[in-house]
Design a protein around this motif. Structure first.
Motif, PDB file in Angstrom:
ATOM      1  N   LEU A  62      65.569  65.912  18.051  1.00 12.80           N
ATOM      2  CA  LEU A  62      66.801  66.569  17.636  1.00 12.80           C
ATOM      3  C   LEU A  62      67.969  65.671  17.988  1.00 12.80           C
ATOM      4  N   LYS A  63      68.939  65.604  17.080  1.00  9.03           N
ATOM      5  CA  LYS A  63      70.133  64.786  17.300  1.00  9.03           C
ATOM      6  C   LYS A  63      71.352  65.675  17.157  1.00  9.03           C
ATOM      7  N   GLU A  72      70.412  63.004  21.959  1.00 10.05           N
ATOM      8  CA  GLU A  72      69.124  63.038  21.278  1.00 10.05           C
ATOM      9  C   GLU A  72      68.086  63.528  22.286  1.00 10.05           C
ATOM     10  N   VAL A  73      67.190  64.402  21.837  1.00 11.54           N
ATOM     11  CA  VAL A  73      66.089  64.843  22.682  1.00 11.54           C
ATOM     12  C   VAL A  73      64.778  64.699  21.922  1.00 11.54           C
ATOM     13  N   GLU A  74      63.723  64.373  22.653  1.00 14.12           N
ATOM     14  CA  GLU A  74      62.375  64.347  22.099  1.00 14.12           C
ATOM     15  C   GLU A  74      61.577  65.415  22.819  1.00 14.12           C
ATOM     16  N   GLN A  83      62.021  63.351  26.524  1.00 11.44           N
ATOM     17  CA  GLN A  83      63.096  62.409  26.840  1.00 11.44           C
ATOM     18  C   GLN A  83      64.424  62.941  26.330  1.00 11.44           C
ATOM     19  N   THR A  84      65.498  62.606  27.065  1.00 15.77           N
ATOM     20  CA  THR A  84      66.856  62.853  26.581  1.00 15.77           C
ATOM     21  C   THR A  84      67.611  61.529  26.568  1.00 15.77           C
ATOM     22  N   GLU A  85      68.509  61.410  25.602  1.00 13.40           N
ATOM     23  CA  GLU A  85      69.383  60.243  25.512  1.00 13.40           C
ATOM     24  C   GLU A  85      70.794  60.745  25.245  1.00 13.40           C
ATOM     25  N   ILE A  86      71.737  60.255  26.038  1.00 14.35           N
ATOM     26  CA  ILE A  86      73.136  60.621  25.853  1.00 14.35           C
ATOM     27  C   ILE A  86      73.946  59.337  25.757  1.00 14.35           C
ATOM     28  N   GLU A  87      74.604  59.167  24.619  1.00 18.33           N
ATOM     29  CA  GLU A  87      75.409  57.960  24.413  1.00 18.33           C
ATOM     30  C   GLU A  87      76.635  57.999  25.328  1.00 18.33           C
ATOM     31  N   VAL A 116      69.379  57.532  29.723  1.00 20.67           N
ATOM     32  CA  VAL A 116      68.059  57.996  29.298  1.00 20.67           C
ATOM     33  C   VAL A 116      67.348  58.649  30.476  1.00 20.67           C
ATOM     34  N   THR A 117      66.802  59.826  30.214  1.00 21.84           N
ATOM     35  CA  THR A 117      65.955  60.498  31.188  1.00 21.84           C
ATOM     36  C   THR A 117      64.595  60.695  30.535  1.00 21.84           C
ATOM     37  N   ARG A 118      63.588  60.026  31.075  1.00 29.16           N
ATOM     38  CA  ARG A 118      62.215  60.148  30.588  1.00 29.16           C
ATOM     39  C   ARG A 118      61.458  61.046  31.554  1.00 29.16           C
TER      40      ARG A 118
END
Length: 155
Positions: A62-63, A72-74, A83-87, A116-118
Protein backbone atom coordinates in the motif's frame (compact mmCIF):
# COMPACT_ATOMS: atom_id res chain seq x y z
CA UNK A 1 15.12 -27.80 -32.15
CA UNK A 2 11.37 -27.11 -31.88
CA UNK A 3 11.31 -28.88 -28.54
CA UNK A 4 14.13 -26.64 -27.27
CA UNK A 5 12.31 -23.49 -28.44
CA UNK A 6 9.06 -24.66 -26.84
CA UNK A 7 10.84 -25.46 -23.59
CA UNK A 8 12.60 -22.08 -23.58
CA UNK A 9 9.31 -20.27 -24.22
CA UNK A 10 7.55 -22.18 -21.43
CA UNK A 11 10.39 -21.39 -19.04
CA UNK A 12 10.25 -17.68 -19.90
CA UNK A 13 6.50 -17.56 -19.22
CA UNK A 14 6.99 -19.41 -15.93
CA UNK A 15 9.56 -16.85 -14.80
CA UNK A 16 7.26 -13.95 -15.75
CA UNK A 17 4.35 -15.56 -13.94
CA UNK A 18 6.49 -16.18 -10.86
CA UNK A 19 7.09 -12.48 -10.19
CA UNK A 20 4.37 -9.98 -11.01
CA UNK A 21 2.53 -7.03 -9.63
CA UNK A 22 -1.01 -5.96 -10.24
CA UNK A 23 -2.85 -2.86 -9.12
CA UNK A 24 -5.93 -3.47 -7.03
CA UNK A 25 -8.42 -1.03 -5.57
CA UNK A 26 -8.35 -0.24 -1.87
CA UNK A 27 -11.86 -1.71 -1.65
CA UNK A 28 -10.49 -5.07 -2.87
CA UNK A 29 -8.07 -5.33 0.05
CA UNK A 30 -8.92 -7.87 2.74
CA UNK A 31 -9.91 -6.05 5.98
CA UNK A 32 -6.92 -7.43 7.91
CA UNK A 33 -4.55 -5.84 5.36
CA UNK A 34 -6.14 -2.42 5.75
CA UNK A 35 -6.19 -2.74 9.56
CA UNK A 36 -2.47 -3.63 9.64
CA UNK A 37 -1.60 -0.71 7.35
CA UNK A 38 -3.59 1.73 9.50
CA UNK A 39 -1.92 0.44 12.65
CA UNK A 40 1.58 0.57 11.11
CA UNK A 41 1.24 4.19 9.97
CA UNK A 42 -1.50 5.91 12.00
CA UNK A 43 -3.20 8.74 10.15
CA UNK A 44 -1.97 7.63 6.71
CA UNK A 45 -4.19 8.29 3.74
CA UNK A 46 -3.81 5.25 1.46
CA UNK A 47 -3.85 6.13 -2.23
CA UNK A 48 -3.12 2.89 -4.06
CA UNK A 49 -2.51 -0.79 -3.55
CA UNK A 50 -0.75 -3.63 -5.36
CA UNK A 51 -0.84 -7.36 -5.00
CA UNK A 52 2.59 -8.84 -5.68
CA UNK A 53 3.55 -12.41 -6.35
CA UNK A 54 7.19 -13.27 -5.69
CA UNK A 55 8.72 -16.72 -5.42
CA UNK A 56 5.26 -18.26 -5.14
CA UNK A 57 4.18 -16.00 -2.27
CA UNK A 58 1.67 -13.17 -2.26
CA UNK A 59 2.09 -9.86 -0.49
CA UNK A 60 0.25 -6.58 -0.52
CA UNK A 61 1.86 -3.18 -0.92
CA UNK A 62 0.00 0.00 0.00
CA UNK A 63 1.23 3.48 -0.86
CA UNK A 64 0.00 6.72 0.62
CA UNK A 65 0.68 9.95 2.48
CA UNK A 66 1.17 10.69 6.17
CA UNK A 67 2.14 14.09 7.56
CA UNK A 68 3.41 15.34 4.18
CA UNK A 69 5.57 12.22 3.67
CA UNK A 70 5.08 9.43 1.16
CA UNK A 71 4.65 6.12 2.96
CA UNK A 72 4.62 2.50 1.87
CA UNK A 73 3.83 -0.72 3.71
CA UNK A 74 4.25 -4.36 2.72
CA UNK A 75 1.91 -6.86 4.33
CA UNK A 76 1.59 -10.65 4.15
CA UNK A 77 -1.78 -12.19 3.22
CA UNK A 78 -2.36 -13.18 6.87
CA UNK A 79 -2.18 -9.49 7.86
CA UNK A 80 1.34 -9.56 9.31
CA UNK A 81 3.42 -6.46 8.65
CA UNK A 82 6.58 -7.10 6.62
CA UNK A 83 8.04 -3.62 6.16
CA UNK A 84 7.29 0.09 6.38
CA UNK A 85 8.98 2.87 4.45
CA UNK A 86 8.56 6.56 5.17
CA UNK A 87 10.15 9.10 2.87
CA UNK A 88 12.09 11.84 4.63
CA UNK A 89 14.66 14.52 3.85
CA UNK A 90 18.27 13.29 3.66
CA UNK A 91 19.29 15.67 6.46
CA UNK A 92 16.89 13.92 8.87
CA UNK A 93 18.94 10.72 8.81
CA UNK A 94 21.50 10.21 11.59
CA UNK A 95 24.93 11.76 10.97
CA UNK A 96 26.65 8.35 11.34
CA UNK A 97 24.45 6.94 8.56
CA UNK A 98 25.16 9.91 6.26
CA UNK A 99 28.90 9.56 6.95
CA UNK A 100 28.79 5.84 6.11
CA UNK A 101 26.99 6.59 2.85
CA UNK A 102 29.47 9.33 1.85
CA UNK A 103 32.44 7.11 2.69
CA UNK A 104 31.18 4.10 0.76
CA UNK A 105 29.74 5.96 -2.24
CA UNK A 106 31.56 9.27 -2.72
CA UNK A 107 29.59 11.75 -4.78
CA UNK A 108 26.32 9.80 -4.47
CA UNK A 109 23.42 12.23 -4.18
CA UNK A 110 20.30 10.14 -3.42
CA UNK A 111 17.07 11.01 -5.21
CA UNK A 112 15.02 9.30 -2.49
CA UNK A 113 15.65 8.74 1.21
CA UNK A 114 13.41 6.54 3.34
CA UNK A 115 13.26 5.40 6.95
CA UNK A 116 12.76 1.63 6.76
CA UNK A 117 11.49 -0.75 9.41
CA UNK A 118 11.78 -4.42 8.47
CA UNK A 119 9.89 -6.70 10.83
CA UNK A 120 12.39 -9.19 12.19
CA UNK A 121 15.25 -7.19 10.72
CA UNK A 122 17.19 -4.03 11.40
CA UNK A 123 15.69 -0.55 11.28
CA UNK A 124 17.53 1.78 9.00
CA UNK A 125 17.56 4.06 6.00
CA UNK A 126 17.34 3.39 2.28
CA UNK A 127 18.88 5.67 -0.32
CA UNK A 128 18.08 5.39 -4.04
CA UNK A 129 19.45 7.13 -7.07
CA UNK A 130 21.87 7.32 -9.97
CA UNK A 131 25.52 6.62 -9.20
CA UNK A 132 28.27 6.69 -11.77
CA UNK A 133 27.75 6.11 -15.46
CA UNK A 134 24.50 4.29 -16.20
CA UNK A 135 24.10 2.79 -12.74
CA UNK A 136 21.27 3.01 -10.25
CA UNK A 137 21.84 1.89 -6.71
CA UNK A 138 19.75 1.32 -3.62
CA UNK A 139 21.73 1.40 -0.39
CA UNK A 140 20.32 0.27 2.97
CA UNK A 141 22.23 1.34 6.10
CA UNK A 142 21.05 0.29 9.56
CA UNK A 143 20.34 3.07 12.05
CA UNK A 144 23.57 2.24 13.91
CA UNK A 145 25.48 2.35 10.58
CA UNK A 146 26.65 -1.23 11.18
CA UNK A 147 24.74 -3.09 8.47
CA UNK A 148 24.94 -2.17 4.80
CA UNK A 149 23.09 -3.80 1.90
CA UNK A 150 23.43 -2.61 -1.70
CA UNK A 151 21.43 -3.38 -4.81
CA UNK A 152 23.12 -2.28 -8.01
CA UNK A 153 21.15 -2.07 -11.25
CA UNK A 154 22.24 -0.99 -14.68
CA UNK A 155 20.04 1.73 -16.23
Amino acid sequence: MRRLIALSTALAFAVLAAERERDITLAQLPPEITATADQAVPGARWLRAEQETEHGGIRYELKGQAQDHRVEVEIAPDGKLIQTEIELPFKQTPQAVRDKLKLGWPGFDPEETKAVTRVGGPKGYEFEGAYGQGRRIEVFISEDAGIVDVEDEKD
